[in-house]
Design a protein around this motif. Sequence first.
Motif, PDB file in Angstrom:
ATOM      1  N   GLN A   1       3.442  -5.487 -19.427  1.00 19.62           N
ATOM      2  CA  GLN A   1       3.146  -4.851 -18.914  1.00 19.62           C
ATOM      3  C   GLN A   1       2.262  -3.191 -19.593  1.00 19.62           C
TER       4      GLN A   1
ATOM      5  N   ILE B   1       0.231  -5.045 -22.044  1.00 19.82           N
ATOM      6  CA  ILE B   1      -1.239  -5.304 -21.790  1.00 19.82           C
ATOM      7  C   ILE B   1      -1.500  -3.958 -21.460  1.00 19.82           C
ATOM      8  N   GLY B   2      -0.860  -3.330 -20.895  1.00 22.66           N
ATOM      9  CA  GLY B   2      -2.430  -2.180 -20.700  1.00 22.66           C
ATOM     10  C   GLY B   2      -2.972  -1.562 -21.731  1.00 22.66           C
TER      11      GLY B   2
ATOM     12  N   THR C   1      -3.307  -2.881 -24.773  1.00 26.19           N
ATOM     13  CA  THR C   1      -4.699  -3.535 -24.843  1.00 26.19           C
ATOM     14  C   THR C   1      -5.623  -3.517 -23.842  1.00 26.19           C
ATOM     15  N   ALA C   2      -5.647  -3.575 -22.818  1.00 25.53           N
ATOM     16  CA  ALA C   2      -6.520  -3.574 -21.848  1.00 25.53           C
ATOM     17  C   ALA C   2      -7.134  -1.622 -22.132  1.00 25.53           C
TER      18      ALA C   2
ATOM     19  N   LYS D   1      -1.527  -0.693 -14.865  1.00 22.67           N
ATOM     20  CA  LYS D   1      -1.802  -0.513 -13.731  1.00 22.67           C
ATOM     21  C   LYS D   1      -3.627  -0.698 -13.668  1.00 22.67           C
TER      22      LYS D   1
ATOM     23  N   GLU E   1      -5.781  -1.933 -15.945  1.00 19.53           N
ATOM     24  CA  GLU E   1      -5.835  -3.753 -16.600  1.00 19.53           C
ATOM     25  C   GLU E   1      -6.809  -4.145 -15.044  1.00 19.53           C
ATOM     26  N   GLN E   2      -6.961  -3.520 -13.792  1.00 25.88           N
ATOM     27  CA  GLN E   2      -7.468  -4.331 -13.220  1.00 25.88           C
ATOM     28  C   GLN E   2      -8.790  -4.310 -12.727  1.00 25.88           C
TER      29      GLN E   2
ATOM     30  N   ARG F   1     -10.009  -3.541 -15.638  1.00 27.60           N
ATOM     31  CA  ARG F   1     -10.426  -4.200 -17.420  1.00 27.60           C
ATOM     32  C   ARG F   1     -10.743  -5.451 -16.714  1.00 27.60           C
ATOM     33  N   PHE F   2      -9.854  -6.234 -16.008  1.00 31.24           N
ATOM     34  CA  PHE F   2      -9.625  -7.757 -14.963  1.00 31.24           C
ATOM     35  C   PHE F   2     -10.840  -8.093 -14.479  1.00 31.24           C
TER      36      PHE F   2
ATOM     37  N   PHE G   1      -5.209 -10.662 -12.730  1.00 30.26           N
ATOM     38  CA  PHE G   1      -4.708 -10.966 -14.048  1.00 30.26           C
ATOM     39  C   PHE G   1      -2.730 -12.237 -13.747  1.00 30.26           C
TER      40      PHE G   1
END
Length: 168
Positions: free
Chosen positions: A7, A10-11, A13-14, A143, A146-147, A149-150, A155
């Motif tokens: 996580q 991913i964060g 990266t986002a 989170k 991420e939401q 971004r995607f 995801f």
Amino acid sequence: MFKLRKQLLIGVTALSIAAVGLTAYAQTDGAKKGPPTPEQQAKFADHMAKMQAKWHDDLKITAAQEPAWQTFIGKIKPVKPAVPPQRPSKEDWAKLTAPERLDHQMEFLKRAETRLAEHTAAVKEFYAVLTPVQQKVFDEHFKRLEQHRFGHRGFHRGGPDGGPDGRP
């Protein structure tokens, strides 16, 4: 532990993608391309300052944690390279061979990986000074990034956060 590490990665990266995307968005004005205008730069800086202030408030950063916060913010700030990498024009790109195109893509990925490694190290360093409650707040912010971004696609398709088609 692995899920938390995933996580965080991913964060980060986002965040990196969001920073690059916002910079790219600020540089694009319809069909015109070029460096961002002073107004676009000010708007981006204002947006970033508001986002950072919200994180600071939501995390309830203590006076003892303030130096770590400032260091963290300094490390994740988008940095303009002294000599920005040149992207070939469409005409130049069309003239490149497949191996030359792949070389360009590889260089881009290497720069992105380096920046991601720097962001990951900064997050880990800052995360270590947070209390468990603050860590949960930090995780929630990631989170949401991420939401954002995607989008609504989700995801974790079929994972605990979504159904078989990735939708909650």
